[in-house]
Design a protein around this motif. Sequence first.
Motif, PDB file in Angstrom:
ATOM      1  N   ASP A 116      -9.366   6.132   2.947  1.00 22.90           N
ATOM      2  CA  ASP A 116      -9.483   5.546   1.622  1.00 22.90           C
ATOM      3  C   ASP A 116     -10.248   4.226   1.672  1.00 22.90           C
ATOM      4  O   ASP A 116     -10.587   3.709   2.735  1.00 22.90           O
TER       5      ASP A 116
ATOM      6  N   GLY B 213      -9.175   2.641 -12.868  1.00 27.34           N
ATOM      7  CA  GLY B 213      -9.084   2.962 -11.450  1.00 27.34           C
ATOM      8  C   GLY B 213     -10.334   2.630 -10.656  1.00 27.34           C
ATOM      9  O   GLY B 213     -10.482   3.085  -9.518  1.00 27.34           O
TER      10      GLY B 213
ATOM     11  N   ASP C 202      -8.825  -1.910  -7.432  1.00 25.41           N
ATOM     12  CA  ASP C 202      -7.434  -1.677  -7.028  1.00 25.41           C
ATOM     13  C   ASP C 202      -6.523  -2.876  -7.231  1.00 25.41           C
ATOM     14  O   ASP C 202      -5.301  -2.761  -7.070  1.00 25.41           O
TER      15      ASP C 202
ATOM     16  N   ARG D 167      -0.876   3.239  -5.221  1.00 25.52           N
ATOM     17  CA  ARG D 167      -1.082   4.081  -4.053  1.00 25.52           C
ATOM     18  C   ARG D 167      -1.005   3.301  -2.746  1.00 25.52           C
ATOM     19  O   ARG D 167      -0.841   3.882  -1.677  1.00 25.52           O
TER      20      ARG D 167
ATOM     21  N   LYS E 128      -2.137  10.181  -1.479  1.00 32.41           N
ATOM     22  CA  LYS E 128      -2.542   9.305  -2.580  1.00 32.41           C
ATOM     23  C   LYS E 128      -3.962   8.779  -2.426  1.00 32.41           C
ATOM     24  O   LYS E 128      -4.415   7.980  -3.250  1.00 32.41           O
ATOM     25  N   GLN E 129      -4.671   9.208  -1.397  1.00 37.58           N
ATOM     26  CA  GLN E 129      -6.004   8.662  -1.156  1.00 37.58           C
ATOM     27  C   GLN E 129      -6.999   9.150  -2.201  1.00 37.58           C
ATOM     28  O   GLN E 129      -6.947  10.297  -2.637  1.00 37.58           O
ATOM     29  N   ARG E 130      -7.891   8.245  -2.581  1.00 42.28           N
ATOM     30  CA  ARG E 130      -8.813   8.500  -3.680  1.00 42.28           C
ATOM     31  C   ARG E 130     -10.246   8.733  -3.206  1.00 42.28           C
ATOM     32  O   ARG E 130     -11.008   9.476  -3.819  1.00 42.28           O
ATOM     33  N   TYR E 131     -10.636   8.088  -2.118  1.00 40.04           N
ATOM     34  CA  TYR E 131     -12.026   8.145  -1.677  1.00 40.04           C
ATOM     35  C   TYR E 131     -12.122   8.874  -0.344  1.00 40.04           C
ATOM     36  O   TYR E 131     -11.275   8.713   0.536  1.00 40.04           O
TER      37      TYR E 131
END
Length: 628
Positions: free
Chosen positions: A108, A326, A329, A597, A623-626
């Motif tokens: 992330d 979002g 962060d 997250r 929960k990681q977004r990237y």
Amino acid sequence: MNGWGRLLEWVTLALLLLLAMWQNDRLWERVGRLEGQLRELQQDLRYANQQLARLSVSAMATGGGSPPPDARDSAQDSAHDFAATPPALGAFARAAHARTRPDFAEGDWFVRALPTGIATLTPYVSSDAYAAEVQSYVMESLLVRDPETLAWQGLLAESWSFDETGTTLTFRLRPGVRFSDGTPLTADDVVFTFRFVMDERIAAPRARAYLQKIEAVEALDPRTVRFRFREPYYDALALAGGMEILARHYYERYLSEPETFNRSRALLFGTGPYRLRNPESWRPDLGIVELERNPRYWGPVAPPFERLVWKVITNETARLTAFRNGEIDLYGARPVEYERLKADTRLSARATRFEYLAPTAGYSFIAWNPLRDGKPTFFADKRVRQALTLLTDRDRIIREIFLGYAEPAVSPFNPRSPQHDPSLRPEPPNLERALALLAEAGWHRRANDGVLVNAAGEPFRFKLTFFQDNDDTRRMVLLLKDLYARAGILLEPDPTEWSVMLERLNQKAFDAITLGWTSGVEVDLYQIFHSSQAGPGGDNFVSFQNPEFDRLIEAARSKIDETKRMQLWRQAERILVEEQPYTFLVRRKTLAFVDRRFANLQQTRLGLNIGFVPIEIYVPKAKQRYGQ
């Protein structure tokens, strides 16, 4: 035959092109496999480091392994008998412990916003807190403080000791430390850093002001470096241990072209867990700073995030919108927003809220410029400065602008610090006494409109410079305009871009300016208020000069005995309160929202652990977004 010959040539050419494309594909396939193997190797090495970290943490928990660090802070104890041998993990213990949590995962990005652009990322040339925040992930020092005990821990150094006189400090460097290009760190790099910064051709007057207590730095062997101080200094360990180390092989060329270094924008290179992909190509106008994980990081605990990103978003409303969407962060809320956002159930569902006043919280102030273009200003008379402080209603500022999320400041010292004299308290506003002081200084109300004028008939008019994109500061300046108008003083708000403000500070081209200083465990007043720092580029931009004050802080800096040192600091504090080179305003609470997250968020004695290096927060895999 000619037609068949041409056809054969075309067929041959097509076959050659197909063969070249096939070979090119095979080449890229091989490159791809090689990159994958390298990533796997890096993951294997990180995994091995994680296992070692877990074993070290387990050993420490069960009583095995290395002994705990000496909890004393040599800056507050007798330097001559201090010797430290921290455990192998040193500053990495907390980050290693985070890796033992069941949901720990690497990956992330951590994305933040900058309220203003950064003029330069080059170490020692930059002068603002935003650049320092980015640099802290790329540059490393010999020591860092434990955020709970405040004791010193080894980072690049594994041990350190003073001699009997307290003027010689020797560090033993960790084995295996490397810069981000793989070059080993040695004691020569530490020696080079000191000599480079102390070179008068390098535009680093602030750093030189700190380091001038050091007489010499010498390498005893590749892993041992010795600092010799001119005299005992209470903060010697912080001074030497906190110096960010430059790579000699990278920066040495700039000794022959110092102006290139001074004008550079991103010559940022170090041993830290992150790096700029190309330091020579970053420019302030890009509006973004991206750091990538250093694949050669030497530390026993690998950094968790793949990237660290800072986006320049100068508008406060736009920053909040970016946080809601979002795109960033972390959001530092203004008090007015904070009151509203606390009740926002949608925001609360995706953000954790923090509200605290850190022990090392900085302070805001108004600086009065007594000398401009070689001529005294209205503020050269301390009675005028005293009067302006008496007109500044700090309680009203806290109540109306910061909605109670602040406390009044009386000096650079935290009111809970032993440096502070508890008998000194912020004076309540007093219009009558302020007018009396102004009358003593030669200012009287004009009969027709009540404006203050001096003997030459000049009205008391001045500009108050402030950062134009901070709405709270703008509202405070407008409040001050009304408060000062009651005494017949004409304040003209002067909203200014950040880069222009820094330039005016360096040139002392302002009437009055409102800013803030960050703070520390024990505040050294030398750089900001000593008369020697009033020159070009120095942080004494109000040209404050008081021989007794200089004597007191020089004596305090040389006192190892804490009790005697605190007495000297308090005497110096009383002079500042009397002279009022600044009107000290408030210490603000941090009001922050952090994306939920992120795991392992903690409040410590140094504040929220979100900006600590080594990094101890992370994002669980689910929960990681990237991606990478």
